[in-house]
Design a protein around this motif. Structure first.
Motif, short mmCIF file in Angstrom:
data_model
loop_
_atom_site.label_atom_id
_atom_site.label_comp_id
_atom_site.label_asym_id
_atom_site.label_seq_id
_atom_site.Cartn_x
_atom_site.Cartn_y
_atom_site.Cartn_z
N TYR A 119 -37.36 -88.03 -17.75
CA TYR A 119 -36.69 -86.76 -17.43
C TYR A 119 -35.18 -86.99 -17.33
O TYR A 119 -34.39 -86.27 -17.94
CB TYR A 119 -37.24 -86.21 -16.11
CG TYR A 119 -36.79 -84.80 -15.78
CD1 TYR A 119 -37.65 -83.73 -15.95
CD2 TYR A 119 -35.52 -84.54 -15.28
CE1 TYR A 119 -37.25 -82.42 -15.64
CE2 TYR A 119 -35.09 -83.26 -14.97
CZ TYR A 119 -35.97 -82.21 -15.15
OH TYR A 119 -35.57 -80.92 -14.86
N PHE A 120 -34.80 -88.01 -16.57
CA PHE A 120 -33.39 -88.35 -16.38
C PHE A 120 -32.69 -88.61 -17.71
O PHE A 120 -31.62 -88.06 -17.99
CB PHE A 120 -33.28 -89.56 -15.45
CG PHE A 120 -31.92 -90.20 -15.39
CD1 PHE A 120 -30.90 -89.61 -14.67
CD2 PHE A 120 -31.67 -91.40 -16.05
CE1 PHE A 120 -29.63 -90.19 -14.60
CE2 PHE A 120 -30.41 -91.99 -15.99
CZ PHE A 120 -29.39 -91.39 -15.27
N GLU A 121 -33.31 -89.45 -18.55
CA GLU A 121 -32.69 -89.80 -19.82
C GLU A 121 -32.63 -88.60 -20.78
O GLU A 121 -31.70 -88.49 -21.59
CB GLU A 121 -33.41 -90.99 -20.45
CG GLU A 121 -33.23 -92.27 -19.65
CD GLU A 121 -33.57 -93.54 -20.41
OE1 GLU A 121 -32.71 -94.42 -20.49
OE2 GLU A 121 -34.71 -93.63 -20.91
N ALA A 122 -33.61 -87.71 -20.68
CA ALA A 122 -33.59 -86.50 -21.52
C ALA A 122 -32.43 -85.59 -21.11
O ALA A 122 -31.77 -84.99 -21.98
CB ALA A 122 -34.91 -85.76 -21.39
N VAL A 123 -32.14 -85.49 -19.80
CA VAL A 123 -31.01 -84.68 -19.33
C VAL A 123 -29.70 -85.30 -19.82
O VAL A 123 -28.82 -84.61 -20.33
CB VAL A 123 -31.00 -84.57 -17.79
CG1 VAL A 123 -29.75 -83.81 -17.31
CG2 VAL A 123 -32.25 -83.87 -17.28
N ILE A 124 -29.59 -86.63 -19.70
CA ILE A 124 -28.38 -87.36 -20.12
C ILE A 124 -28.06 -87.06 -21.60
O ILE A 124 -26.90 -86.86 -21.96
CB ILE A 124 -28.58 -88.88 -19.93
CG1 ILE A 124 -28.59 -89.25 -18.44
CG2 ILE A 124 -27.52 -89.68 -20.68
CD1 ILE A 124 -27.24 -89.29 -17.78
N ARG A 125 -29.09 -87.03 -22.42
CA ARG A 125 -28.89 -86.81 -23.87
C ARG A 125 -28.35 -85.41 -24.17
O ARG A 125 -27.72 -85.19 -25.19
CB ARG A 125 -30.20 -87.03 -24.63
CG ARG A 125 -30.58 -88.49 -24.79
CD ARG A 125 -31.70 -88.66 -25.81
NE ARG A 125 -32.94 -88.04 -25.39
CZ ARG A 125 -33.88 -88.65 -24.66
NH1 ARG A 125 -33.71 -89.91 -24.27
NH2 ARG A 125 -34.99 -88.02 -24.32
#
Length: 499
Positions: free
Chosen positions: A352-358
């Motif tokens: 979830y965190f990495e998807a937001v970052i992208r």
């Protein structure tokens, strides 16, 4: 029990991990949870005369991969044994296991838990892995109290298990729960076990003893089949306190098997171990030694590749493990170790965190604050998993982008988040437009509001005024604008008007 500190506690674990495989360890029967009773049973599983075991290569590879991930020595030759005991749901009267020479030995599991006064410091410890052995699972006995009978379901009989035996290197429930959680994450990352404790894919037995400092270790009890990390911690801590109380009262701890009652939080005696059971171990006559080879070149000539397990090939398939993942998060995004710990340990949170970052222009530290505080706060409050979040990573990224572009303030961003949680069908832009939450960009209007606030507090703005007064005035301006004024601009105007 009263709190007693005059004794030391020793904890060791045995973990039974159900191997993630389509078929069972020694038969072609399918593996499935909640299938109709006795619908996944071969002649071998039912122990009909004349049936023979055929070893499942997938299960061997899973055990080897798990051993490599836990820094074990993989025995190039391991042996199968029969362990005899009578259970109604064990039709052969014995279990095929690896008592004499298991597939992997002498490993280490490094695990972490949050400690310190504020419980925000990552405390890292390790526990030795004595061995990993392949063995069969038993069936299930289903007790029907109404009809006073026991029904047998053999769907689980013969399913492949890895028994992971840990040395008694732990001292409390918190450490044991953290070790099991780390083991669960490793097995899930490897794909060797799905690790769903509620479905019995990971079952834990805890061996607990206490002794006074300087004395030999005490008599241990075994708490069987604990089905969650939380219950494991509760069971061990209760058992430690119970044994301490027995010793302080002048009694003797019994060598017995106990079960844990999750409702009362107590352990309950099941059976004593005084008469040590003779399992009459013997070599399994129908299975030759299990050979594992370092490389294809060391395998015997003429043997089909599908019949050989090669360490070199398994090692190449090892994925990124949780400890490496945490380190990568810290190095890539510059976040704190305790944040990387939470991201990896909470199922789905790292993705979830990495998807937001992208999807956002906001920096990683800002994103981590939103994920840890706003998102996790509401998930825990409503007892939801990350996958059940009404707000997708893309939706959170939209909120952050609106804030980064100066279209909404930080307080409004939180308001929009709350609204999106209640109405997940809408977008952040829609909510901002419908509720007129966009930033007030008219500098003349902001000057007018600031002047109005200053004029209404003449006593407080006379020099020498204090910083707290400025903060109060800023709060009043934001109240007037419903949080839609740029705080940096408001502060600058107020400082100008009160100087």
């Amino acid at each position: 029990f009263p709190v007693l500190n005059a004794t030391k506690s020793v904890v060791g674990l045995e973990i039974h991990a159900q191997i993630h495989s389509n078929t069972k360890l020694f038969s072609g029967s399918q593996v499935g949870f909640q299938a109709p009773p006795n619908s996944l049973v071969s002649f071998f599983d039912a122990s009909l005369p004349g049936t023979l075991p055929v070893l499942n290569r997938r299960c061997v590879e899973a055990a080897v991969m798990t051993g490599l991930a836990l820094n074990c020595t993989i025995n190039r030759k391991s042996l199968f044994d029969r362990k005899h005991y009578f259970y109604a749901d064990l039709p052969a009267g014995y279990q095929i296991t690896q008592q004499r020479l298991p597939i992997a030995v002498d490993g280490t599991l490094t695990y972490s838990h949050l400690g310190g006064r504020k419980r925000n410091a990552v405390v890292t410890k390790s526990v030795r892995i004595k061995q990993i052995q392949l063995e069969q699972d038993s069936g299930k006995s289903l007790h029907d109290d109404y009809r006073n009978q026991t029904l047998i379901d053999l769907n689980r009989a013969g399913v492949g298990l890895m028994e992971l035996v840990m040395e008694p290197d732990m001292s409390c429930g918190e450490e044991a729960a953290a070790a099991v959680r780390e083991m669960q994450l490793i097995l899930q990352a490897l794909g060797t076990c799905q690790g769903n404790m509620a479905e019995g894919q990971l079952r834990v037995d805890a061996n607990v003893s206490v002794h006074r400092p300087g004395d030999p270790w005490g008599i241990r009890t075994e708490v069987k089949n604990i089905n969650s990390a939380r219950n494991l911690a509760r069971a061990i801590d209760y058992e430690i306190q119970r044994q301490m109380f027995v010793l302080e009262s002048g009694g003797t701890v019994q060598n017995e098997t106990r079960s844990f009652d999750g409702k009362t939080g107590h352990t309950i005696p099941m059976r004593d171990k005084e008469g040590l059971q003779d399992y009459r171990f013997m070599p399994e006559p129908n299975l030759p030694p299990l050979m594992v080879y370092e490389a294809c070149s060391t395998a015997p000539p003429g043997v089909a590749p599908s019949q050989v397990v090669v360490l070199e090939e398994v090692r190449e398939r090892l994925p990124e493990l949780p400890s490496v993942r945490r380190q990568r998060l810290v190095e890539t995004y510059g976040i704190l170790p305790e944040h990387s710990f939470t991201l990896v340990n909470e199922d789905g949170l790292m993705d979830y965190f990495e998807a937001v970052i992208r999807e956002t222009k906001a920096g990683p530290r800002k994103v981590i604050g939103w994920v840890m505080n706003e998102l996790q706060g509401l998930l825990h409050q409503q007892n939801l998993s990350v996958s059940q979040s009404p707000i997708s990573p893309q939706a959170l990224a939209q909120i952050l982008n609106l804030q980064e572009n100066g279209q909404i303030s930080s307080s409004i961003a939180k308001q929009v988040f709350q609204e999106l949680w209640k109405t997940p069908g809408k977008t952040a832009q829609q909510i901002v437009k419908e509720q007129d939450l966009g930033m007030v960009n008219d500098s003349t209007e902001i000057h007018r509001i600031c002047q109005k606030v200053v004029d209404s507090h003449p006593d407080q703005v006379r020099p020498p005024w204090k910083r707290a007064v400025l903060n109060k005035l800023m709060g009043l301006v934001q109240k007037e604008t419903k949080g839609r004024a740029d705080p940096v601009l408001v502060r600058a105007i107020l400082e100008q008007k009160t100087s």
